[in-house]
Design a protein around this motif. Structure first.
Motif, mmCIF file in Angstrom:
data_model
loop_
_atom_site.group_PDB
_atom_site.id
_atom_site.type_symbol
_atom_site.label_atom_id
_atom_site.label_comp_id
_atom_site.label_asym_id
_atom_site.label_seq_id
_atom_site.Cartn_x
_atom_site.Cartn_y
_atom_site.Cartn_z
ATOM 1 N N UNK A 161 0.827 -1.199 0.000
ATOM 2 C CA UNK A 161 0.000 0.000 0.000
ATOM 3 C C UNK A 161 0.868 1.257 0.000
ATOM 4 N N UNK A 162 1.950 1.243 0.774
ATOM 5 C CA UNK A 162 2.849 2.395 0.822
ATOM 6 C C UNK A 162 3.537 2.642 -0.517
ATOM 7 N N UNK A 163 3.715 1.581 -1.295
ATOM 8 C CA UNK A 163 4.365 1.711 -2.601
ATOM 9 C C UNK A 163 3.375 2.078 -3.699
ATOM 10 N N UNK A 164 2.108 2.285 -3.338
ATOM 11 C CA UNK A 164 1.110 2.742 -4.307
ATOM 12 C C UNK A 164 0.432 1.652 -5.103
ATOM 13 N N UNK A 165 0.373 0.434 -4.552
ATOM 14 C CA UNK A 165 -0.224 -0.686 -5.274
ATOM 15 C C UNK A 165 -1.713 -0.882 -4.958
ATOM 16 N N UNK A 166 -2.342 0.069 -4.308
ATOM 17 C CA UNK A 166 -3.730 -0.133 -3.888
ATOM 18 C C UNK A 166 -4.650 -0.393 -5.085
ATOM 19 N N UNK A 167 -4.510 0.394 -6.150
ATOM 20 C CA UNK A 167 -5.369 0.209 -7.321
ATOM 21 C C UNK A 167 -5.151 -1.165 -7.949
ATOM 22 N N UNK A 168 -3.885 -1.563 -8.085
ATOM 23 C CA UNK A 168 -3.587 -2.874 -8.657
ATOM 24 C C UNK A 168 -4.141 -4.000 -7.777
ATOM 25 N N UNK A 169 -4.007 -3.850 -6.470
ATOM 26 C CA UNK A 169 -4.518 -4.864 -5.556
ATOM 27 C C UNK A 169 -6.034 -4.992 -5.670
ATOM 28 N N UNK A 170 -6.724 -3.862 -5.779
ATOM 29 C CA UNK A 170 -8.184 -3.899 -5.921
ATOM 30 C C UNK A 170 -8.605 -4.573 -7.228
ATOM 31 N N UNK A 171 -7.858 -4.336 -8.287
ATOM 32 C CA UNK A 171 -8.160 -4.981 -9.568
ATOM 33 C C UNK A 171 -7.963 -6.492 -9.471
ATOM 34 N N UNK A 172 -6.914 -6.894 -8.771
ATOM 35 C CA UNK A 172 -6.646 -8.329 -8.609
ATOM 36 C C UNK A 172 -7.726 -8.974 -7.753
ATOM 37 N N UNK A 173 -8.101 -8.331 -6.648
ATOM 38 C CA UNK A 173 -9.125 -8.882 -5.759
ATOM 39 C C UNK A 173 -10.448 -9.078 -6.488
ATOM 40 N N UNK A 174 -10.739 -8.195 -7.431
ATOM 41 C CA UNK A 174 -11.986 -8.297 -8.189
ATOM 42 C C UNK A 174 -12.008 -9.513 -9.114
ATOM 43 N N UNK A 175 -10.838 -10.065 -9.422
ATOM 44 C CA UNK A 175 -10.740 -11.221 -10.313
ATOM 45 C C UNK A 175 -10.813 -12.556 -9.574
ATOM 46 N N UNK A 176 -10.748 -12.503 -8.251
ATOM 47 C CA UNK A 176 -10.698 -13.733 -7.462
ATOM 48 C C UNK A 176 -12.094 -14.221 -7.100
ATOM 49 N N UNK A 177 -12.262 -15.534 -6.900
ATOM 50 C CA UNK A 177 -13.559 -16.057 -6.455
ATOM 51 C C UNK A 177 -13.853 -15.587 -5.029
ATOM 52 N N UNK A 178 -15.113 -15.422 -4.693
ATOM 53 C CA UNK A 178 -15.471 -14.925 -3.366
ATOM 54 C C UNK A 178 -15.184 -15.971 -2.287
ATOM 55 N N UNK A 179 -15.340 -17.220 -2.626
ATOM 56 C CA UNK A 179 -15.140 -18.287 -1.649
ATOM 57 C C UNK A 179 -13.685 -18.741 -1.669
ATOM 58 N N UNK A 180 -12.904 -18.199 -0.751
ATOM 59 C CA UNK A 180 -11.478 -18.526 -0.684
ATOM 60 C C UNK A 180 -10.971 -18.234 0.723
ATOM 61 N N UNK A 181 -9.793 -18.756 1.024
ATOM 62 C CA UNK A 181 -9.137 -18.471 2.302
ATOM 63 C C UNK A 181 -8.183 -17.297 2.107
ATOM 64 N N UNK A 182 -8.168 -16.374 3.060
ATOM 65 C CA UNK A 182 -7.340 -15.182 2.958
ATOM 66 C C UNK A 182 -6.354 -15.104 4.123
ATOM 67 N N UNK A 183 -5.097 -14.830 3.791
ATOM 68 C CA UNK A 183 -4.038 -14.716 4.786
ATOM 69 C C UNK A 183 -3.309 -13.408 4.534
ATOM 70 N N UNK A 184 -3.230 -12.563 5.543
ATOM 71 C CA UNK A 184 -2.608 -11.247 5.367
ATOM 72 C C UNK A 184 -1.547 -11.033 6.432
ATOM 73 N N UNK A 185 -0.343 -10.667 5.968
ATOM 74 C CA UNK A 185 0.742 -10.338 6.886
ATOM 75 C C UNK A 185 1.162 -8.893 6.676
ATOM 76 N N UNK A 186 1.394 -8.202 7.754
ATOM 77 C CA UNK A 186 1.797 -6.802 7.709
ATOM 78 C C UNK A 186 2.688 -6.500 8.897
#
Length: 380
Positions: A161-186
């Motif tokens: 997000x700090x590197x400005x990838x928010x738009x790209x990330x949102x575009x990718x998320x829109x391509x994924x199936x809704x039923x999935x497991x999500x793992x986030x590290x920060x």
């Protein structure tokens, strides 16, 4: 606690032992069972806490006994912010996957290199590690499809997000199936990360590793008061006097990095630069040599302050202070990893003093400041 008690198979436990892992780190103890159970996970942890293996191992375990992916339809997608981290995470997957009875193809894709070889090799890949921009390039070329992703991992989400990838990330998320497991590290939780966490994760297990708990007193911090015109000679003096065999030096700009490497080489000290203006081949070469102990000094911009796993790195030097206290913590976190001791040195000029006090206050640790005006640096 052992890795086998976390629910991993004998094959993976054997692979872990072969990599000299003696016992799971705290984040692995919590994350591995949760991921195996299919839960969403939010991990807040600095690099060096063992987080990569905490998702690599259970993801590989979950893939055992499943059908192979359809050609160009990946099952597991791992998003990372930088090329170096993509290579590193991809290597960890390959290391452990190579010991499994069922073959699992893993692959890392990133920009800065030709896309054509990546397009050719991506077929039948089950685990894809990718930087956002290159992934979207591959999607637009129909080289890879994301409609069957079962597990999504966002590694270093705050950095993306700090590197400005928010738009790209949102575009990718829109391509994924809704039923999935999500793992986030920060490493940090600011408003942007909190927003994507709320949107992405469903009733997640929250694992938070305190910085103090990860490496208490493992990093010896020291600062030297050095005026700008004496910093170059003083750096060379430090490296030689302390007989530093492997040292990571952080600078504020690509120009400073290249100039500093030139001076080091001129004075007989083997050095290479790592920054965004270097080609991917040059960056990979520098990092590979440094990790292998074949390069004495690696001079880097903050490109390398996160996600670069260099085991047992003994020395980090802040030639230039970072802009923020968070970046300072990430920089010095390249040493003192896991259970190994390390040394972090900062070169501070008079005009840096106020900023350095702020860094110390935010980092929660006072650092001794040594004056160097009386030091004879002739010959360095």
């Amino acid at each position: 606690m052992s890795f086998s008690s976390l629910g991993l198979s004998a094959s993976l436990v054997k692979a872990v032992a072969a990599q000299n892992y003696t016992a799971p780190y705290p984040i692995q103890q919590e994350a591995i069972p949760a991921i195996l159970q299919g839960k969403d996970v939010l991990g807040i942890a600095q690099t060096g806490s063992g987080k990569t293996a905490s998702f690599v191992l259970p993801v590989l375990e979950k893939l055992q006994g499943t059908r192979a992916s359809r050609n160009r339809f990946v099952k597991v997608l791992v998003l990372v912010p930088t090329r170096e981290l993509a290579v590193q995470v991809g290597d960890v997957f390959k290391t452990f996957a190579g010991s499994l009875p069922q073959k699992i193809k893993t692959f890392a894709v990133y920009g800065g290199v030709s896309i054509n070889p990546q397009m050719m090799q991506i077929g039948s890949v089950e685990v894809l590690v990718a930087t956002p921009g290159r992934l979207l390039d591959l999607v637009s070329s129909n080289a890879v499809h994301l409609s069957e992703v079962e597990v999504l991992v966002l590694d270093e989400a705050d950095k993306m997000l700090n590197m400005g990838f928010e738009e790209e990330m949102n575009r990718i998320l829109a391509l994924l199936p809704r039923n999935r497991q999500n793992i986030l590290f920060t490493a940090t939780m600011d408003e942007e990360v909190q927003d994507i966490t709320t949107r992405l994760l469903s009733d997640p297990l929250r694992i938070e590793m305190e910085v103090e708990k990860q490496n208490p007193d493992l990093i010896k911090q020291l600062a030297y008061l050095v005026e700008p015109e004496r910093k170059g000679p003083f750096l060379r003096y430090l490296i030689r006097q302390e007989n530093m065999k492997q040292v990571l030096v952080f600078v504020s700009s690509t120009r400073t990095a290249d100039n500093l490497v030139g001076k080091l080489l001129k004075n007989g000290l083997q050095a290479m630069a790592l920054h965004s203006k270097k080609s991917q081949g040059a960056r990979t070469d520098a990092l590979t040599k440094f990790k292998a102990g074949k390069l004495r000094v690696l001079v880097a911009t903050d490109l390398a302050s996160r996600g670069i796993d260099i085991q047992f790195l003994p020395h980090v030097i802040n030639y230039d202070l970072p802009r923020s206290p968070k970046d300072y913590i990430h920089r010095i976190g390249r040493t003192g990893r896991a259970e190994a001791e390390g040394e972090a040195i900062s070169l501070v000029s008079a005009e840096d003093l106020h900023h350095f006090k702020v860094i110390q206050k935010k980092a929660g640790k006072k650092v001794s400041l040594v004056e160097t005006d009386d030091l004879d640096l002739s010959g360095y």
